[in-house]
Structures are given as C-alpha cells and as structure tokens.
Enzyme design. Structure first.
Site, mmCIF file in Angstrom:
data_model
loop_
_atom_site.group_PDB
_atom_site.id
_atom_site.type_symbol
_atom_site.label_atom_id
_atom_site.label_comp_id
_atom_site.label_asym_id
_atom_site.label_seq_id
_atom_site.Cartn_x
_atom_site.Cartn_y
_atom_site.Cartn_z
ATOM 1 N N GLY A 64 0.764 -1.241 0.000
ATOM 2 C CA GLY A 64 0.000 0.000 0.000
ATOM 3 C C GLY A 64 0.794 1.289 0.000
ATOM 4 O O GLY A 64 0.209 2.371 -0.120
ATOM 5 N N GLU A 108 4.191 -6.579 1.627
ATOM 6 C CA GLU A 108 3.573 -6.988 0.355
ATOM 7 C C GLU A 108 3.466 -5.805 -0.609
ATOM 8 O O GLU A 108 2.368 -5.420 -1.023
ATOM 9 C CB GLU A 108 2.152 -7.522 0.609
ATOM 10 C CG GLU A 108 2.068 -8.753 1.482
ATOM 11 C CD GLU A 108 0.610 -9.139 1.826
ATOM 12 O OE1 GLU A 108 -0.317 -8.356 1.536
ATOM 13 O OE2 GLU A 108 0.418 -10.223 2.375
ATOM 14 N N PRO A 109 4.580 -5.207 -0.994
ATOM 15 C CA PRO A 109 4.494 -4.012 -1.837
ATOM 16 C C PRO A 109 4.159 -4.328 -3.295
ATOM 17 O O PRO A 109 4.627 -5.319 -3.860
ATOM 18 C CB PRO A 109 5.912 -3.427 -1.748
ATOM 19 C CG PRO A 109 6.791 -4.592 -1.478
ATOM 20 C CD PRO A 109 5.981 -5.560 -0.669
ATOM 21 N N ARG A 150 2.537 -1.317 -5.873
ATOM 22 C CA ARG A 150 2.710 -0.027 -6.551
ATOM 23 C C ARG A 150 4.088 0.590 -6.338
ATOM 24 O O ARG A 150 4.703 1.111 -7.272
ATOM 25 C CB ARG A 150 1.634 0.935 -6.036
ATOM 26 C CG ARG A 150 1.542 2.244 -6.798
ATOM 27 C CD ARG A 150 0.610 3.230 -6.079
ATOM 28 N NE ARG A 150 -0.642 2.636 -5.702
ATOM 29 C CZ ARG A 150 -1.741 2.621 -6.463
ATOM 30 N NH1 ARG A 150 -1.732 3.196 -7.638
ATOM 31 N NH2 ARG A 150 -2.844 2.033 -6.027
ATOM 32 N N TYR A 192 -10.572 5.834 -11.181
ATOM 33 C CA TYR A 192 -10.343 6.511 -9.895
ATOM 34 C C TYR A 192 -10.082 8.000 -10.060
ATOM 35 O O TYR A 192 -9.564 8.624 -9.138
ATOM 36 C CB TYR A 192 -9.099 5.938 -9.187
ATOM 37 C CG TYR A 192 -8.913 4.460 -9.151
ATOM 38 C CD1 TYR A 192 -9.732 3.646 -8.372
ATOM 39 C CD2 TYR A 192 -7.873 3.864 -9.854
ATOM 40 C CE1 TYR A 192 -9.511 2.286 -8.305
ATOM 41 C CE2 TYR A 192 -7.654 2.494 -9.784
ATOM 42 C CZ TYR A 192 -8.473 1.713 -9.013
ATOM 43 O OH TYR A 192 -8.237 0.371 -8.937
ATOM 44 N N CYS A 204 -15.472 4.694 -27.170
ATOM 45 C CA CYS A 204 -16.758 5.396 -27.225
ATOM 46 C C CYS A 204 -17.392 5.510 -25.842
ATOM 47 O O CYS A 204 -18.384 4.845 -25.530
ATOM 48 C CB CYS A 204 -17.688 4.698 -28.198
ATOM 49 S SG CYS A 204 -16.998 4.717 -29.847
ATOM 50 N N GLU A 205 -16.785 6.313 -24.994
ATOM 51 C CA GLU A 205 -17.266 6.595 -23.640
ATOM 52 C C GLU A 205 -16.740 7.982 -23.289
ATOM 53 O O GLU A 205 -15.571 8.268 -23.518
ATOM 54 C CB GLU A 205 -16.640 5.634 -22.608
ATOM 55 C CG GLU A 205 -16.941 4.178 -22.769
ATOM 56 C CD GLU A 205 -18.269 3.765 -22.141
ATOM 57 O OE1 GLU A 205 -18.859 4.572 -21.393
ATOM 58 O OE2 GLU A 205 -18.700 2.635 -22.426
ATOM 59 N N TYR A 224 -0.766 -1.220 -11.934
ATOM 60 C CA TYR A 224 -2.202 -1.181 -12.257
ATOM 61 C C TYR A 224 -2.437 -0.506 -13.610
ATOM 62 O O TYR A 224 -3.425 0.196 -13.806
ATOM 63 C CB TYR A 224 -2.989 -0.502 -11.116
ATOM 64 C CG TYR A 224 -2.692 -1.162 -9.781
ATOM 65 C CD1 TYR A 224 -3.179 -2.434 -9.509
ATOM 66 C CD2 TYR A 224 -1.861 -0.552 -8.839
ATOM 67 C CE1 TYR A 224 -2.868 -3.072 -8.311
ATOM 68 C CE2 TYR A 224 -1.541 -1.187 -7.644
ATOM 69 C CZ TYR A 224 -2.049 -2.448 -7.387
ATOM 70 O OH TYR A 224 -1.736 -3.078 -6.215
HETATM 71 C C1 LIG Z 1 -3.159 -5.056 -3.701
HETATM 72 C C2 LIG Z 1 -2.558 -5.696 -2.537
HETATM 73 C C3 LIG Z 1 -1.228 -5.423 -2.199
HETATM 74 C C4 LIG Z 1 -0.379 -4.428 -2.933
HETATM 75 O O1 LIG Z 1 -0.855 -3.128 -2.782
HETATM 76 P P1 LIG Z 1 -0.020 -1.874 -3.334
HETATM 77 O O2 LIG Z 1 -0.856 -0.710 -2.977
HETATM 78 O O3 LIG Z 1 0.109 -2.047 -4.803
HETATM 79 O O4 LIG Z 1 1.289 -1.877 -2.644
HETATM 80 C C5 LIG Z 1 -0.702 -6.101 -1.117
HETATM 81 N N1 LIG Z 1 -1.424 -6.992 -0.403
HETATM 82 C C6 LIG Z 1 -2.708 -7.262 -0.711
HETATM 83 C C7 LIG Z 1 -3.458 -8.248 0.098
HETATM 84 C C8 LIG Z 1 -3.319 -6.635 -1.782
HETATM 85 O O5 LIG Z 1 -4.596 -6.896 -2.073
#
Ligand SMILES: *Cc1c(COP(=O)(O)O)cnc(C)c1O
Length: 420
Positions: free
Chosen positions: A241, A278-279, A281, A321, A347-348, A375
C-alpha cells in the site's frame, strides 16, 4: 542508485539511455515500457532496509504481472503475494517459488486452494470464517496441513481514495478486529490448519507512515491476546500500500517507511517476529511509462482535445479513480504549448487520460504517460475490440519486447456462432 531511469537527451525522452521515440517506432503504440534498473532499485530499497532483520518482501503480483517483471524480482530473491491461482501460475512461470508465496484475496475457490496447497505455498491469508472452513476441508481432502494467517481489518483510516482504502470497517476485506481473537481460536481448533501468522492490508497509495503504525499497534495487541490463548504467531504481515509520487504527493521513501515499521515493532517488544511486506505499486509504479501517439488535435470552444491511440482500455486508472498521471511530449517541439484534455478513442465520455494538460504537441507526436507501471497493463481490457498493448523492458540500453501486442484475431478466437 543509478541515474534516473527516465531522462532527457537533447530534449528527447530516454529510458535507460534508449530513445523513447525509437521504441515507439520499433514496437508500435500504445506501448508500455519498463525500466529494469528502476524495478531493481525499488526492490533493493526494501531489501536494504530489511537487512539484518527477519523480514521478507512479497511482491504483490497484481500490480504488474508481466513475466519479465516478476522474473526481475525473482532473481533478486523476492517472495510473492498472489490473489488467484492464475497469479500463482505466473509466479512459477517467471521463476518464483511457491514456498515463498503468500495467497491473499477474499474469494479463493476450493479449486484455487487445492492448487496452491499442492504447489506448497507458504501461507494462506484467510479473510473470513467460511473461508477457514473451506480451506480446512480442502486440506483434509488433500491429507495436508494448510499454513494460515488471518487478515484482520484493523479499522484504521489509510487516508486514501475510497476505492483503494481497504482497512475500514465498511469494506469487504478481512476479519473484523472485534471478532479476530475468537476467529483465531476457531482456526486453531481446525485439524487441518496450521495457524502461523497475522496480516492486514489497509489500502493503497498511502502517503503517510502513521496509518501503518496504528495498524501495527492493533495487530500486536491481538498477537499478545492470541498467544495468551495458546496459539503461536510466527509472522506479522503488514501488507502493501505504500504510495508513490504521481503528481505532488510526498510519500515516505521506501527505506524510511520500512525502517519506521520495523522500529515500531521492535519498540513494542516484538522484534523477534518475522515481518512480511507486500508491496506492489511502490515497486513497479514509477518504473513504467505508457507511450501513446497523438492521432488528432481537436480544438474546441471550451476545450482542446488531444485524441491519442491509448484509451481507458489500455490505462483504466483515470476513468476508474480519477487518477492523475503526469504527461510529457516525448520530443520537444517549437510549437506553442496549449491546454489539452488527453482522451482516447473509446466510445465513452469517461475515456480520458488527463485533463487540462499543458503540452506542446502536433498531430503524430508521442506523449509519455508516467507512473504507469502499476495497475496499468494488468487492468487493461479489450473493450471496443482493441488489442492490448505490447510491453517492453529496457535494461541498460538493451530493449526487449516482453509481451507481444495482441492481434485482433486472437480476441475472438474462442467465440463461435450457431451453425444454423
Ligand atoms: C493489492 C494488494 C497489495 C499491494 O498493494 P499496493 O498498494 O500495490 O502496494 C498487497 N497486499 C494485498 C493483500 C493486496 O490486495
């Protein structure tokens, strides 16, 4: 740290020293281009900040699942975070290992659980009581023990866009904080589950450290209770995140973020525990650009439009978003800069990529859309029967196509018509 992966030479954009215009000529547009050094640098920022500590980086595959991208991380020793058995297949095809992979997601099917169990994934991040029962059943039928962590919803505000905030009570993810202790007790009593960890993931594009520290505090409070109840918790997974700079956001640097989280866990007296990150982005976002060509310039009374050959099907984030992606002309032009809405051919009315952008461009010019590595391609679709873009990786002046552009005939190859 290498020089910036994206630079200018005589005014023209380069990716690791390769002219972006030449990549567009060679591989066509729209084109996703990734810098290997940018991927490597971001991963190393995580790894360096974790060194000397039992901490593991699991790359979130969903942010960018191209095999070449995953392979760069696998070679650096990364683990992976998957949300489907399709992503597991990609990890294995890219040289990653199941035993370094954690399986997240709210809707794992029994078939996916079985595949992951047979492959030997490291941990299932379980999100509900029914899922615990389902996994226990699958593991029993397979004659195995499934390693389990519960995704707890710590109910903290990640202060990000509502669509990408996941740690509040109101969203579908995780087990409610108030129910977590009892849910752990249930899990521990299931004969084919091995409870080994706890996890959370509070959102995406988070630009402050404080929500993580709040989440960690709540997780560690729980860990203390769960251990008092007799279940050992081996690892604490703080999710992904961390945000990136798209425009003028100022997220903490990767190393600063990791060190702050680890220091906080130490201060709480939990320094012996393994920590997972868990990176997604923050590893891939700023390692990619989308190159698109201007098809038409359409002046209007209120707005000037630049109609380009990439659309919302290629890069969905602006339409989905209202996300901002920085844009620049690939080559400097003598022509006067004007404000344009940069829009696609779909076409949107929602098919826009940027609004009120100052660009000095002519018909046929290339525009680079930055921060498109996360993404981006993974969310692309075939809407309007548009083949998905090609992807290229550049590694110190070598460019390699790592995914072919789709062809129209592939798009309906699986369709058929009634015989009469
Ligand atoms: C999407 C997700 C991530 C990665 O999120 P980022 O914002 O891209 O770092 C990590 N863990 C879980 C469970 C996710 O769903």
């Amino acid at each position: 740290m290498t020089q910036s992966a994206f630079s200018r030479a005589d005014g023209a954009l380069q990716v690791e020293g390769v002219s972006a215009a030449s990549l567009a000529d060679q591989f066509g547009t729209p084109l996703y281009v990734y810098s290997r050094s940018a991927l490597t640098d971001a991963y190393k920022a995580y790894a360096d900040a974790c060194s000397g500590r039992r901490a593991t980086i699991h790359v979130a595959v969903k942010a960018n699942s191209n095999l070449a991208v995953l392979n760069v991380f696998a070679r650096l020793g990364a683990g992976f975070d998957i949300v489907s058995s399709g992503e597991l297949a990609r990890v294995l095809a890219a040289g990653g290992k199941a035993e370094n992979t954690v399986f997240s997601g709210v809707g794992k099917t029994a078939a996916e659980m079985r595949e992951a169990l047979d492959a030997g994934v490291k941990c299932f991040n379980v999100e509900s009581i029914p899922e615990l029962h389902a996994l226990n059943e699958v593991a029993r039928a397979a004659g195995k023990q499934a390693p389990v962590s519960l995704r707890v919803n710590p109910d903290v505000d990640a202060k990000t866009h509502p669509y990408i905030s996941t740690g509040l009570k109101s969203n579908k993810f995780g087990v409610a904080f108030a129910d977590a202790r009892a849910t752990y007790a249930q899990a521990a009593a299931m004969s084919n589950l091995d409870v080994i960890g706890i996890d959370c993931h509070i959102g995406s594009q988070i630009t402050e450290v404080s929500p993580y520290l709040d989440a960690v505090d709540k997780l560690l409070d729980l860990v203390e209770q769960i251990e008092a109840d007799g279940t050992n918790i081996h690892h604490v997974d703080v999710g992904g995140g961390l945000g990136i700079t798209y425009d003028d956001e100022t997220p903490p640097a990767i190393g600063e973020f990791v060190r702050a989280v680890l220091a906080h866990i130490d201060e709480r007296g939990h320094g012996h525990r393994e920590v997972y990150f868990e990176p997604g982005r923050s590893l891939v976002g700023n390692a990619g650009v989308l190159l698109t060509r201007v098809e038409y310039l359409k002046p209007g009374e209120e707005k000037n439009f630049a109609i380009v050959d990439a659309g919302m099907n290629d890069l969905a984030r602006p339409a989905m978003y209202q996300a901002f992606h920085r844009m620049e002309a690939v080559e400097k032009r003598a022509t006067k800069a004007q404000l344009y809405d940069v829009v696609g051919p779909v076409c949107e009315s929602g098919d826009w990529l940027g609004k009120d952008r100052e660009l000095a461009i002519e018909q046929g010019d290339l525009i680079a859309i930055f921060s498109a590595g996360a993404y981006g391609f993974v969310m692309s679709s075939n809407y309007n029967t548009r083949p998905r873009a090609a992807e290229v990786m550049v590694d110190r002046e070598r460019a390699r196509r790592v995914r072919e552009r789709e062809e129209v005939k592939q798009l309906f190859a699986g369709e058929s018509i009634f015989p009469d």
